[in-house]
Write a protein that holds these residues in place. Structure first.
Motif, PDB file in Angstrom:
ATOM      1  N   THR A   1       0.828  -1.207   0.000  1.00  0.00           N
ATOM      2  CA  THR A   1       0.000   0.000   0.000  1.00  0.00           C
ATOM      3  C   THR A   1       0.862   1.256   0.000  1.00  0.00           C
ATOM      4  O   THR A   1       0.555   2.241  -0.676  1.00  0.00           O
ATOM      5  CB  THR A   1      -0.939  -0.010   1.218  1.00  0.00           C
TER       6      THR A   1
ATOM      7  N   TYR B   1       1.951   3.070  -3.352  1.00  0.00           N
ATOM      8  CA  TYR B   1       1.149   4.059  -4.074  1.00  0.00           C
ATOM      9  C   TYR B   1       1.542   5.478  -3.679  1.00  0.00           C
ATOM     10  O   TYR B   1       1.604   6.374  -4.522  1.00  0.00           O
ATOM     11  CB  TYR B   1      -0.343   3.817  -3.813  1.00  0.00           C
TER      12      TYR B   1
ATOM     13  N   THR C   1       1.764  -0.753  -9.789  1.00  0.00           N
ATOM     14  CA  THR C   1       2.120   0.612  -9.393  1.00  0.00           C
ATOM     15  C   THR C   1       3.108   1.200 -10.385  1.00  0.00           C
ATOM     16  O   THR C   1       2.950   2.337 -10.863  1.00  0.00           O
ATOM     17  CB  THR C   1       2.742   0.635  -7.980  1.00  0.00           C
TER      18      THR C   1
ATOM     19  N   CYS D   1     -11.126  -1.963 -13.725  1.00  0.00           N
ATOM     20  CA  CYS D   1     -10.440  -2.457 -12.530  1.00  0.00           C
ATOM     21  C   CYS D   1     -10.372  -3.982 -12.470  1.00  0.00           C
ATOM     22  O   CYS D   1      -9.544  -4.522 -11.728  1.00  0.00           O
ATOM     23  CB  CYS D   1     -11.134  -1.942 -11.272  1.00  0.00           C
TER      24      CYS D   1
ATOM     25  N   HIS E   1      -8.175  -4.577  -6.497  1.00  0.00           N
ATOM     26  CA  HIS E   1      -7.811  -3.393  -5.720  1.00  0.00           C
ATOM     27  C   HIS E   1      -6.515  -2.761  -6.199  1.00  0.00           C
ATOM     28  O   HIS E   1      -6.381  -1.532  -6.201  1.00  0.00           O
ATOM     29  CB  HIS E   1      -7.707  -3.756  -4.239  1.00  0.00           C
ATOM     30  N   ARG E   2      -5.542  -3.561  -6.609  1.00  0.00           N
ATOM     31  CA  ARG E   2      -4.245  -2.999  -6.978  1.00  0.00           C
ATOM     32  C   ARG E   2      -4.299  -2.268  -8.324  1.00  0.00           C
ATOM     33  O   ARG E   2      -3.576  -1.290  -8.523  1.00  0.00           O
ATOM     34  CB  ARG E   2      -3.172  -4.088  -6.977  1.00  0.00           C
TER      35      ARG E   2
ATOM     36  N   MET F   1      -5.954   1.206  -7.338  1.00  0.00           N
ATOM     37  CA  MET F   1      -5.091   2.122  -6.589  1.00  0.00           C
ATOM     38  C   MET F   1      -3.903   2.582  -7.430  1.00  0.00           C
ATOM     39  O   MET F   1      -3.482   3.741  -7.344  1.00  0.00           O
ATOM     40  CB  MET F   1      -4.645   1.461  -5.285  1.00  0.00           C
ATOM     41  N   SER F   2      -3.361   1.702  -8.266  1.00  0.00           N
ATOM     42  CA  SER F   2      -2.221   2.079  -9.101  1.00  0.00           C
ATOM     43  C   SER F   2      -2.594   3.168 -10.101  1.00  0.00           C
ATOM     44  O   SER F   2      -1.864   4.166 -10.257  1.00  0.00           O
ATOM     45  CB  SER F   2      -1.694   0.847  -9.847  1.00  0.00           C
TER      46      SER F   2
ATOM     47  N   VAL G   1     -11.385  -1.459  -3.836  1.00  0.00           N
ATOM     48  CA  VAL G   1     -10.278  -1.213  -2.905  1.00  0.00           C
ATOM     49  C   VAL G   1     -10.596  -1.692  -1.495  1.00  0.00           C
ATOM     50  O   VAL G   1      -9.699  -1.766  -0.645  1.00  0.00           O
ATOM     51  CB  VAL G   1      -9.888   0.285  -2.863  1.00  0.00           C
TER      52      VAL G   1
ATOM     53  N   PHE H   1      -9.341   4.137   0.774  1.00  0.00           N
ATOM     54  CA  PHE H   1      -8.237   4.617  -0.066  1.00  0.00           C
ATOM     55  C   PHE H   1      -8.574   5.887  -0.825  1.00  0.00           C
ATOM     56  O   PHE H   1      -7.791   6.854  -0.818  1.00  0.00           O
ATOM     57  CB  PHE H   1      -7.805   3.541  -1.070  1.00  0.00           C
ATOM     58  N   HIS H   2      -9.691   5.917  -1.530  1.00  0.00           N
ATOM     59  CA  HIS H   2      -9.980   7.071  -2.400  1.00  0.00           C
ATOM     60  C   HIS H   2     -10.100   8.366  -1.604  1.00  0.00           C
ATOM     61  O   HIS H   2      -9.573   9.406  -2.017  1.00  0.00           O
ATOM     62  CB  HIS H   2     -11.245   6.812  -3.212  1.00  0.00           C
TER      63      HIS H   2
ATOM     64  N   PHE I   1      -6.542   9.196  -0.319  1.00  0.00           N
ATOM     65  CA  PHE I   1      -5.680   9.695  -1.391  1.00  0.00           C
ATOM     66  C   PHE I   1      -6.094  11.101  -1.818  1.00  0.00           C
ATOM     67  O   PHE I   1      -5.238  11.947  -2.122  1.00  0.00           O
ATOM     68  CB  PHE I   1      -5.727   8.737  -2.589  1.00  0.00           C
TER      69      PHE I   1
END
Length: 411
Positions: A227, A230, A300, A363, A367-368, A371-372, A391, A398-399, A402
């Motif tokens: 995590t 990111y 990522t 997506c 999740h990866r 997020m990437s 996610v 996360f959103h 971020f």
């Protein structure tokens, strides 16, 4: 300069839950990850009769060295590969009939190397539908132990499940590995087993685990290095500074090595005793890098690769094709839709410089991927996602989190 409080490690939390459940006494996990995967793992333990008390920052687990407290259970593992691979091995060391199923996504992912090894150890195990996949039923009567061979070239989790189970067998285990991927995750397993009192050694490709069980332990869960990638990538991409406390020179997780890739690309990196800092310098250079051992960070790097001044080639990542989705192909698909030139092979992807167009990212429930490409969205305003909620698997907030970082940085 922004201090980023990254949630606890998924990998460490899952291993700690197994170890605490198998230990003699009450263990306390400090700052475990709160996510769909770890919630599913904890619920799976509860379904097997283990006493799991979860608070906001501490979880207490009363261990049962003899195995599950019930003689029959039906466990749903959701999307969690750790639960789907670790819990059947834990149950096999006990006594009873235990069925394990999971989401359609997890049903597609293989468990064959693990279940084949368990059968070789005498475990009565049946795949109900597709051989080598969930759902499966374990009729457990303890595990004697012995010597086996294992192919862990698709996932190190198969090896980890057996290693974790080793101290619960009557005679211990001797595991010769014929192929292995993500070695740093195995090192996490060995270090944590020793912390919980197990005796385990490695001699080349052979792992030896002594019988004798585990002892209860207070265990602090370090932040999740996958995590953290990111936020380190976001700093490198935007010319800002991200500091992640709790991940330093003594960190267990190999994915912290992702910052070495960013350093090679031109970012400034400092790994201290208690924190790691990445500062973007305004440039990213092309790079060729083998990511077999840090493959969870491959998306990522792939997502930010178009912003480098030369091609970025990522090699030795075949195992990313059997994750939540085919991550290598998912990255290629999204980058091409953004107008980026991409080539791929069985275990590699090469991404050329370009200016990504804002598109809706597919997506694939992973999740990866979400997020990437959110990180790459720092330089591609208007990027959206077809499944932003995926996610929840590792970082439900996360959103929002971020977005707060973006606001601090003014990007």
């Amino acid at each position: 300069m922004t201090v980023v409080a990254v949630p606890g490690s998924k990998s460490v939390t899952a291993r700690a839950l197994f170890l605490a459940a198998a230990a003699d006494g009450v263990s306390t996990l400090h700052r475990p990850l709160l996510s769909d995967d770890t919630d599913g793992f904890a619920e799976g333990l509860a379904g097997l009769g283990y006493d799991v008390v979860r608070g906001a920052r501490e979880w207490r687990i009363t261990g049962r060295p003899a195995g599950p407290a019930v003689d029959e259970a039906d466990v749903y593992c959701r999307d969690a590969a750790t639960a789907a691979r670790f819990l059947p091995a834990l149950a096999a060391a006990g006594h009873g009939t235990f069925r394990f199923d999971a989401s359609a996504q997890m049903r597609r992912r293989p468990v064959a190397p693990l279940t084949r090894a368990l059968r070789e150890l005498g475990v009565d195990l049946t795949h109900e539908e597709a051989e080598g996949h969930l759902p499966l039923t374990v009729v457990a009567d303890g595990i004697k132990g012995g010597a086996i061979e294992l192919d862990a070239s698709l996932s190190s989790q198969f090896l980890t499940a057996l290693l974790l189970t080793g101290p619960l067998t009557a005679e211990g285990l001797r595991i010769k590995v014929t192929g292995i991927v993500s070695v740093p995750y195995v090192e996490i397993t060995l270090a944590m087993m020793r912390r919980f009192g197990a005796e385990v050694t490695r001699d080349g490709d052979t792992f030896t685990v002594a019988p004798g069980g585990y002892r209860a332990t207070d265990y602090p869960v370090e932040p999740d290095a996958s995590t953290a990638s990111y936020f380190f990538a976001a700093a490198a991409l935007s010319g800002r500074t991200a500091i992640v406390p709790g991940l330093g020179t003594g960190a267990l997780q190999g994915d912290l090595r992702f910052v070495d890739v960013l350093r090679e690309m031109g970012a400034e990196v400092e790994i201290g005793e208690g924190a790691t800092t990445v500062t973007g310098t305004g440039r990213l250079s092309g790079v060729t890098v083998a990511m077999r051992d840090i493959s969870d960070t491959m998306p990522t790097l792939a997502a930010i690769a178009p912003f480098a001044d030369g091609p970025v080639r990522i090699e030795d990542v075949y195992n990313t094709r059997v994750k939540e989705c085919d991550r290598l192909e998912a990255c290629a698909e999204n980058l091409r839709r953004q107008g980026i030139r991409v080539e791929t092979g069985r275990d590699w992807i090469e991404i050329h410089p370009g200016t990504p167009a804002p598109v809706e990212i597919s997506c694939h429930g992973d999740h990866r991927i979400a997020m990437s490409f959110a990180v790459a969205g720092l330089r591609t305003p208007g990027t959206t996602f077809d499944d932003p909620g995926c996610v929840k698997k590792t970082f439900p907030e996360f959103h929002e989190f971020f977005a707060g970082i973006r606001e601090q940085w003014g990007v």
